[in-house]
Design an enzyme around this catalytic site. Structure first.
Site, short mmCIF file in Angstrom:
data_model
loop_
_atom_site.label_atom_id
_atom_site.label_comp_id
_atom_site.label_asym_id
_atom_site.label_seq_id
_atom_site.Cartn_x
_atom_site.Cartn_y
_atom_site.Cartn_z
N ARG A 38 54.16 43.33 40.73
CA ARG A 38 54.12 42.80 42.01
C ARG A 38 55.27 43.58 42.98
NH1 ARG A 38 50.64 38.34 41.89
NH2 ARG A 38 50.07 38.81 44.19
N GLN B 208 51.96 47.85 45.73
CA GLN B 208 51.34 46.98 46.61
C GLN B 208 49.85 47.58 46.91
OE1 GLN B 208 53.84 46.17 50.03
NE2 GLN B 208 53.86 43.95 49.77
N ASP C 278 47.67 46.38 44.32
CA ASP C 278 47.47 44.92 43.78
C ASP C 278 46.41 44.35 44.33
OD1 ASP C 278 48.27 42.57 43.60
OD2 ASP C 278 50.17 42.59 44.65
N SER D 16 46.76 40.52 45.04
CA SER D 16 47.00 40.14 46.36
C SER D 16 45.70 40.39 47.25
CB SER D 16 48.16 40.95 46.78
OG SER D 16 49.49 40.83 46.25
N TYR E 50 57.03 35.00 40.55
CA TYR E 50 56.53 33.91 40.53
C TYR E 50 57.24 32.72 40.42
CZ TYR E 50 52.60 37.13 39.54
OH TYR E 50 51.61 38.26 39.51
P1 NAD Z 1 50.47 32.64 42.68
O1 NAD Z 1 49.03 32.77 42.97
O2 NAD Z 1 51.08 33.01 41.24
O3 NAD Z 1 50.78 31.21 43.18
C1 NAD Z 1 50.55 30.54 44.67
C2 NAD Z 1 51.88 29.95 44.99
O4 NAD Z 1 51.70 28.50 44.42
C3 NAD Z 1 52.97 30.47 44.83
O5 NAD Z 1 53.67 30.78 46.02
C4 NAD Z 1 53.83 29.69 44.16
O6 NAD Z 1 55.25 29.60 44.22
C5 NAD Z 1 53.27 28.21 44.57
N1 NAD Z 1 53.31 26.99 43.57
C6 NAD Z 1 53.64 26.93 42.10
N2 NAD Z 1 53.54 25.89 42.04
C7 NAD Z 1 53.69 24.88 42.86
C8 NAD Z 1 53.64 23.58 43.16
N3 NAD Z 1 54.08 22.76 42.11
N4 NAD Z 1 53.51 23.27 44.54
C9 NAD Z 1 53.62 24.10 45.39
N5 NAD Z 1 53.42 25.40 45.31
C10 NAD Z 1 53.54 25.70 43.93
O7 NAD Z 1 51.28 33.48 43.66
P2 NAD Z 1 50.83 34.86 44.47
O8 NAD Z 1 50.12 34.52 45.66
O9 NAD Z 1 50.18 35.73 43.58
O10 NAD Z 1 52.34 35.23 44.66
C11 NAD Z 1 53.41 35.22 43.60
C12 NAD Z 1 54.55 36.05 44.15
O11 NAD Z 1 54.33 37.58 44.12
C13 NAD Z 1 54.92 35.60 45.44
O12 NAD Z 1 56.44 35.62 45.53
C14 NAD Z 1 54.73 36.77 46.14
O13 NAD Z 1 55.40 36.83 47.48
C15 NAD Z 1 54.84 37.97 45.21
N6 NAD Z 1 54.22 39.24 45.80
C16 NAD Z 1 55.01 40.20 45.90
C17 NAD Z 1 54.24 41.39 46.27
C18 NAD Z 1 55.34 42.65 46.47
O14 NAD Z 1 54.91 43.63 46.91
N7 NAD Z 1 56.69 42.60 46.15
C19 NAD Z 1 53.00 41.56 46.42
C20 NAD Z 1 52.22 40.47 46.14
C21 NAD Z 1 52.80 39.27 45.99
#
Ligand code: NAD
Length: 368
Positions: free
Chosen positions: A121, A126, A129, A132, A227
């Site tokens: 990620r 991106q 991805d 996402s 994550y």
């Molecule tokens: P995910 O689907 O794995 O999880 C969804 C959300 O649930 C996350 O924000 C996580 O922190 C949250 N979560 C886990 N346990 C929880 C709890 N007990 N209570 C409340 N919330 C809880 O996450 P995602 O949407 O796939 O994203 C994962 C990470 O990747 C994030 O930090 C996102 O910003 C990052 N990301 C980065 C890029 C990049 O280009 N740098 C691109 C996409 C995603």
């Protein structure tokens, strides 16, 4: 180089891995693109639109046997793996954490399998991805589903007949899906609260006009890939206690909490549901990975003390037109990124950290 695309056949899967604009981009690169007849059917994309983009329509068996790169949305069936060309590349959501037999089968068949879930990620990746792009659309679809199932409107209305207060929506988990759910609910005029265990999310939540619910869980942290880490049982209990009041006040709760590669945490208990107003709606977006809501059932709506608990599978297929467009763009971006201009072909460069992250099988071996 032949790029083949076959239909995803599991019930309810309406997305197509490639749309005609994606086929055109690949054809322009010099690829021969073969698509299974009827590929875009659920999105009302006619076969002749693929043909106009330069793709060749063919049968599933022919494509499996001839494709150098085979594209799908979902993991292949084991029978499909046996029909694939030795030495070919397969790219899809492979679900590698739960599919050990399939992964072994892909290795034995000499397939180089790329798991879209494992693409790092990073900012650079991106554009490829798919996790996402699909989560973003699913977040939108969850709010639209909730809006359809709730018996009230979202926005505040001041009319001669009286003032209607805005609906209160609580989004739990503010990753990609959660942030889009917040944005969509705000656009519809709801008052939105949100919570996530990763403190870095607070500012993003606030920038969308939602309130971040403060619950002191102590050290939660995040993995180096961004994550969430799994909470301890004590932290989870604290989280539930800290959120109970907001849950009770909410008309709609949307849960999106995931722990990468693991079962989703149970965040909303039956007790918390019974504290909600009758007629409230809870959408469990994590239902396919175990569920955030006690009692939620995959692809069903259950009544828990008057609260409608919905466990929609494959939410993103509800908006399959855009989901297919985004997915297709992610795959074409991936292929273009590793396109070698001199050799005029796709090269699976194992020196590249991105490939190292997502290549699961290669030359008969399971790599991770
Ligand atoms: P995910 O689907 O794995 O999880 C969804 C959300 O649930 C996350 O924000 C996580 O922190 C949250 N979560 C886990 N346990 C929880 C709890 N007990 N209570 C409340 N919330 C809880 O996450 P995602 O949407 O796939 O994203 C994962 C990470 O990747 C994030 O930090 C996102 O910003 C990052 N990301 C980065 C890029 C990049 O280009 N740098 C691109 C996409 C995603």
């Amino acid at each position: 180089m032949i790029i083949g695309v076959v239909k995803d056949t599991i019930p309810g899967e309406l997305r197509s891995a490639l749309v005609p604009s994606g086929a055109l981009r690949l054809v322009k690169k010099g690829c021969q693109v073969m698509v299974e007849a009827g590929l875009g059917g659920p999105s009302r994309i006619a076969d002749n639109e693929y043909a106009a983009a330069g793709a060749v329509l063919s049968s599933r068996a022919d494509i499996l046997a001839r494709a150098d790169i085979l594209l799908k949305v979902r993991k292949p069936l084991i029978d499909e793996v046996r029909a694939m060309k030795n030495g070919s590349i397969h790219i899809s959501f492979l679900d590698p954490f739960n599919e050990k037999d399939l992964i072994n089968g892909l290795a034995q068949a000499g397939i180089s399998a790329v798991s879209l879930e494992m693409i790092p990620r990073t900012t650079m990746a991106q554009k490829m991805d798919a996790l996402s792009s699909q989560a973003n659309l699913a977040g939108y679809a969850a709010v639209v589903l909730a809006a359809e199932r709730i018996n009230r409107i979202f926005p505040m209305m001041m009319t001669p007949s009286g003032t209607i207060s805005p609906a209160r929506i609580f989004v739990i988990g503010a990753g990609v899906a959660g942030l889009q759910a917040i944005a969509t609910a705000r656009r519809l005029g709801a008052r939105v609260d949100a919570f996530d265990t990763r403190p870095v999310v607070k500012e993003q939540v606030q920038s969308l006009g939602a309130k971040f619910v403060e619950v002191d869980l102590g050290e939660t942290g995040q993995t180096q890939d961004g994550y969430a880490k799994a909470l301890t049982p004590e932290q989870l209990a604290k989280q539930r206690a800290g959120m109970a009041k907001v849950c009770a006040q909410s008309d709609i709760i949307i849960t999106t909490a995931q722990i990468f590669g693991k079962k989703a945490p149970v965040i909303i208990t039956r007790d918390m549901l019974s504290g909600m107003k009758p007629g409230s709606v809870v959408v469990d977006m994590a239902v396919e990975s175990g569920g955030n809501v006690e009692g939620s059932v995959l692809n069903a709506e259950v009544d828990v003390n008057g609260v409608r608990v919905i466990g929609p599978g494959n939410l993103v297929s509800r908006v399959c037109v855009n989901a297919s467009e985004m997915f297709s763009a992610n795959l074409v971006n991936f292929i273009e990124h590793f396109w070698n201009k001199e050799k005029n072909t796709f090269v699976l460069n194992q020196e590249d950290t991105l490939i190292q992250g997502c290549l699961i099988t290669h030359q008969g071996k399971v790599l991770k």
